[in-house]
Write a protein that holds these residues in place. Structure first.
Motif, PDB file in Angstrom:
ATOM      1  N   ARG A   1      -0.466  10.013 -16.217  1.00 39.92           N
ATOM      2  CA  ARG A   1      -1.606   9.311 -16.553  1.00 39.92           C
ATOM      3  C   ARG A   1      -2.484   9.228 -15.472  1.00 39.92           C
ATOM      4  NH1 ARG A   1      -0.758   7.093 -21.832  1.00 39.92           N
ATOM      5  NH2 ARG A   1       1.432   6.388 -22.197  1.00 39.92           N
ATOM      6  N   THR A   2      -2.322   9.330 -14.080  1.00 38.27           N
ATOM      7  CA  THR A   2      -3.028   9.015 -13.186  1.00 38.27           C
ATOM      8  C   THR A   2      -3.726  10.166 -12.848  1.00 38.27           C
ATOM      9  OG1 THR A   2      -2.053   7.100 -12.052  1.00 38.27           O
ATOM     10  CG2 THR A   2      -3.856   8.248 -10.748  1.00 38.27           C
TER      11      THR A   2
ATOM     12  N   ARG B   1       7.475   4.638 -13.524  1.00 40.60           N
ATOM     13  CA  ARG B   1       7.272   4.783 -12.205  1.00 40.60           C
ATOM     14  C   ARG B   1       6.606   6.583 -12.850  1.00 40.60           C
ATOM     15  NH1 ARG B   1       9.942   4.590  -7.263  1.00 40.60           N
ATOM     16  NH2 ARG B   1      12.049   3.645  -8.209  1.00 40.60           N
ATOM     17  N   GLU B   2       7.620   7.307 -13.081  1.00 43.21           N
ATOM     18  CA  GLU B   2       6.944   8.721 -13.428  1.00 43.21           C
ATOM     19  C   GLU B   2       5.358   8.581 -14.787  1.00 43.21           C
ATOM     20  OE1 GLU B   2       7.936  13.036 -16.480  1.00 43.21           O
ATOM     21  OE2 GLU B   2       9.632  10.997 -16.606  1.00 43.21           O
ATOM     22  N   ASN B   3       5.358   7.424 -15.346  1.00 44.88           N
ATOM     23  CA  ASN B   3       4.248   7.441 -16.394  1.00 44.88           C
ATOM     24  C   ASN B   3       2.771   6.986 -15.664  1.00 44.88           C
ATOM     25  OD1 ASN B   3       2.714   6.234 -18.744  1.00 44.88           O
ATOM     26  ND2 ASN B   3       3.098   7.878 -19.103  1.00 44.88           N
ATOM     27  N   PHE B   4       2.723   6.426 -14.429  1.00 45.18           N
ATOM     28  CA  PHE B   4       2.213   6.635 -13.969  1.00 45.18           C
ATOM     29  C   PHE B   4       0.980   6.884 -13.166  1.00 45.18           C
ATOM     30  CE2 PHE B   4       2.314   1.046 -12.953  1.00 45.18           C
ATOM     31  CZ  PHE B   4       2.265   0.679 -13.649  1.00 45.18           C
TER      32      PHE B   4
ATOM     33  N   ASP C   1       4.901   3.398  -5.905  1.00 49.62           N
ATOM     34  CA  ASP C   1       5.513   4.640  -5.639  1.00 49.62           C
ATOM     35  C   ASP C   1       4.356   5.395  -5.836  1.00 49.62           C
ATOM     36  OD1 ASP C   1       6.468   7.092  -4.901  1.00 49.62           O
ATOM     37  OD2 ASP C   1       7.684   7.262  -6.655  1.00 49.62           O
ATOM     38  N   GLY C   2       3.093   5.957  -4.516  1.00 51.12           N
ATOM     39  CA  GLY C   2       1.872   6.652  -4.570  1.00 51.12           C
ATOM     40  C   GLY C   2       0.951   5.768  -5.484  1.00 51.12           C
ATOM     41  N   ASN C   3       1.213   4.714  -5.742  1.00 50.94           N
ATOM     42  CA  ASN C   3      -0.179   3.731  -5.853  1.00 50.94           C
ATOM     43  C   ASN C   3      -0.321   2.053  -5.102  1.00 50.94           C
ATOM     44  OD1 ASN C   3      -0.540   5.327  -7.891  1.00 50.94           O
ATOM     45  ND2 ASN C   3       1.688   4.578  -8.692  1.00 50.94           N
ATOM     46  N   ASN C   4      -1.664   2.107  -4.684  1.00 51.13           N
ATOM     47  CA  ASN C   4      -1.921   0.547  -3.798  1.00 51.13           C
ATOM     48  C   ASN C   4      -1.340  -0.368  -5.333  1.00 51.13           C
ATOM     49  OD1 ASN C   4      -2.463   1.805  -1.860  1.00 51.13           O
ATOM     50  ND2 ASN C   4      -4.315   1.912  -2.277  1.00 51.13           N
ATOM     51  N   PHE C   5      -0.514  -1.507  -4.616  1.00 45.35           N
ATOM     52  CA  PHE C   5       0.192  -2.911  -5.208  1.00 45.35           C
ATOM     53  C   PHE C   5      -0.186  -4.011  -5.240  1.00 45.35           C
ATOM     54  CE2 PHE C   5       2.977  -6.064  -6.432  1.00 45.35           C
ATOM     55  CZ  PHE C   5       3.494  -5.618  -8.073  1.00 45.35           C
ATOM     56  N   TYR C   6      -1.181  -4.756  -6.282  1.00 47.04           N
ATOM     57  CA  TYR C   6      -1.776  -6.450  -5.507  1.00 47.04           C
ATOM     58  C   TYR C   6      -1.359  -6.344  -6.550  1.00 47.04           C
ATOM     59  CZ  TYR C   6      -5.205  -3.174  -3.074  1.00 47.04           C
ATOM     60  OH  TYR C   6      -6.208  -2.979  -1.742  1.00 47.04           O
TER      61      TYR C   6
ATOM     62  N   LYS D   1       0.691  -1.264  -0.153  1.00 47.59           N
ATOM     63  CA  LYS D   1       0.223  -0.130  -0.236  1.00 47.59           C
ATOM     64  C   LYS D   1       0.944   1.468  -0.162  1.00 47.59           C
ATOM     65  CE  LYS D   1      -3.930  -2.411   0.748  1.00 47.59           C
ATOM     66  NZ  LYS D   1      -5.442  -1.505   1.525  1.00 47.59           N
ATOM     67  N   GLY D   2       1.633   2.002  -1.304  1.00 45.48           N
ATOM     68  CA  GLY D   2       1.852   2.715  -1.148  1.00 45.48           C
ATOM     69  C   GLY D   2       1.187   3.935  -1.499  1.00 45.48           C
ATOM     70  N   ASP D   3       0.161   4.328  -1.328  1.00 44.22           N
ATOM     71  CA  ASP D   3      -1.065   5.513  -1.711  1.00 44.22           C
ATOM     72  C   ASP D   3      -1.051   6.445  -0.244  1.00 44.22           C
ATOM     73  OD1 ASP D   3      -2.766   7.496  -2.419  1.00 44.22           O
ATOM     74  OD2 ASP D   3      -3.991   6.058  -3.443  1.00 44.22           O
ATOM     75  N   ALA D   4      -0.795   7.290  -0.165  1.00 44.11           N
ATOM     76  CA  ALA D   4      -0.892   7.631   1.525  1.00 44.11           C
ATOM     77  C   ALA D   4      -1.528   8.979   1.380  1.00 44.11           C
ATOM     78  CB  ALA D   4       0.210   8.344   1.833  1.00 44.11           C
ATOM     79  N   THR D   5      -1.960   9.573   0.277  1.00 44.15           N
ATOM     80  CA  THR D   5      -3.180  10.146   0.150  1.00 44.15           C
ATOM     81  C   THR D   5      -3.949  10.882  -0.418  1.00 44.15           C
ATOM     82  OG1 THR D   5      -1.620  10.984  -2.145  1.00 44.15           O
ATOM     83  CG2 THR D   5      -0.449  12.058  -0.526  1.00 44.15           C
ATOM     84  N   GLY D   6      -4.296   9.406  -1.088  1.00 40.80           N
ATOM     85  CA  GLY D   6      -5.862   8.646  -1.859  1.00 40.80           C
ATOM     86  C   GLY D   6      -5.707   9.472  -3.089  1.00 40.80           C
TER      87      GLY D   6
END
Length: 320
Positions: free
Chosen positions: A310-311, A304-307, A104-109, A48-53
């Motif tokens: 695009r998000t 990493r940057e492109n995620f 990095d900044g995302n939730n990874f499953y 879980k890397g999305d701390a800001t939502g």
């Protein structure tokens, strides 16, 4: 990907290649491992890397880590056993390194699934490969359903996969419904192809044209020269985009100011001057002038940057 990671990856691949050469695929009887239970936390690698939502939920599909193997009663198996800690540990090598940048900044499953062995996946016969993908795809679709039960489905999500995981990514995107497609930031088909028949089968497979379009497919394969193109991963391919400069034409991109990467619009492949000496040949088919084993690592910072790009673009569209 640092030197230690390279060495670990190559060491494991070399070991399983050596095991394959012992001859494990000659038995008439075949063993099918038990299906995973995705309510069981053992079946997942989650970061879980999305701390800001403000990030996305990433659904990642692992590449091929197993060779044909035998059970204690000499039955041959063409699939990974997700209930084997050894098999999960090998998949975890990839998951851990991939999560370093995709989480990095995302939730990874990332689900452990019964991927086919390398021998089962390598034949240059797309129909045979697709037939053997029935069991992996059964697992993956079950995992994707469970993934959606674990998260807020109003959030954006990304699908990504490498090699066999990329082939599965193409099939999974085909199955997405209209609402899921609205929430798809992008799908990253790393080290595999999207064929003309794939695009005819599903309107969901729309090629990315730049760095920030959404609901699209990012697809690429890398070679040192077009003469090294692999049929199994690249032909017939309909799309390719350069993750260094997000161009689909032949404008070269510079990676780390030293490596040149250019798209061949005709061959639908990336051509680079990166030497890739650390990637040793696998069964005389992979890393033979192509850079298959390096696809997720060579462009990791670009991805990493492109995620994020695009998000952010997806969220901006929702606010209009």
């Amino acid at each position: 990907m640092n030197k230690t990671t390279y060495c670990t990856y190559i060491s494991v691949i070399s070991t399983i290649v050596a095991l394959a050469l012992c001859g494990c695929a000659s038995e008439a009887d075949e063993y099918i491992p038990n299906a995973p239970d995705y309510d069981n936390e053992t079946m997942w690698h989650i970061t879980k890397g999305d701390a800001t939502g403000e990030g996305a939920d990433v659904f990642y599909l692992v590449s091929t880590w197993e060779m044909d193997w035998k059970t204690s009663d000499s039955m041959v198996c063409h699939y990974a056993d997700v209930w084997s800690k050894n098999h999960r540990d090998r998949m975890d090598i990839e998951f851990t390194r991939i999560a370093e940048y995709m989480a990095d900044g995302n939730n990874f499953y990332a689900p452990y699934y019964r991927h086919t062995t390398i021998e089962a996946f390598l034949p240059e016969d797309d129909n045979l490969v697709y037939e053997r993908m029935r069991i992996p795809m059964k697992d993956i679709k079950a995992a994707f359903e469970n993934f959606n039960s674990r998260r807020d489905t109003s959030r954006p999500f990304i699908i990504a996969g490498f090699s066999q995981g990329a082939a599965a990514t193409v099939e999974l995107v085909k199955s997405l419904n209209e609402d899921q497609m609205k929430h798809l930031v992008a799908a990253y088909v790393i080290g595999y192809k999207v064929t003309p028949s794939d695009t005819l089968e599903s309107r969901n497979l729309k090629a990315a044209q730049g760095a920030d379009d959404t609901g699209v497919i990012i697809c690429y394969n890398t070679v040192k020269d077009v003469k090294y193109i692999l049929k199994m991963t690249t032909i017939p391919g309909t799309m390719c985009i350069n993750p260094v400069n997000w161009s689909t034409d032949s404008i070269p991109g510079k990676l780390n100011d030293t490596v040149t990467v250019v798209t061949s619009p005709t061959c639908k492949v990336l051509v680079t001057d990166y030497p890739a000496h650390e990637y040793k040949p696998i069964l005389g088919k992979l890393n033979m002038g192509d850079i298959h084993s390096g696809e997720p690592w060579l462009y990791s910072e670009c991805l990493r940057e492109n995620f994020h790009v695009r998000t952010k673009a997806w969220r901006a569209q929702q606010s209009k």
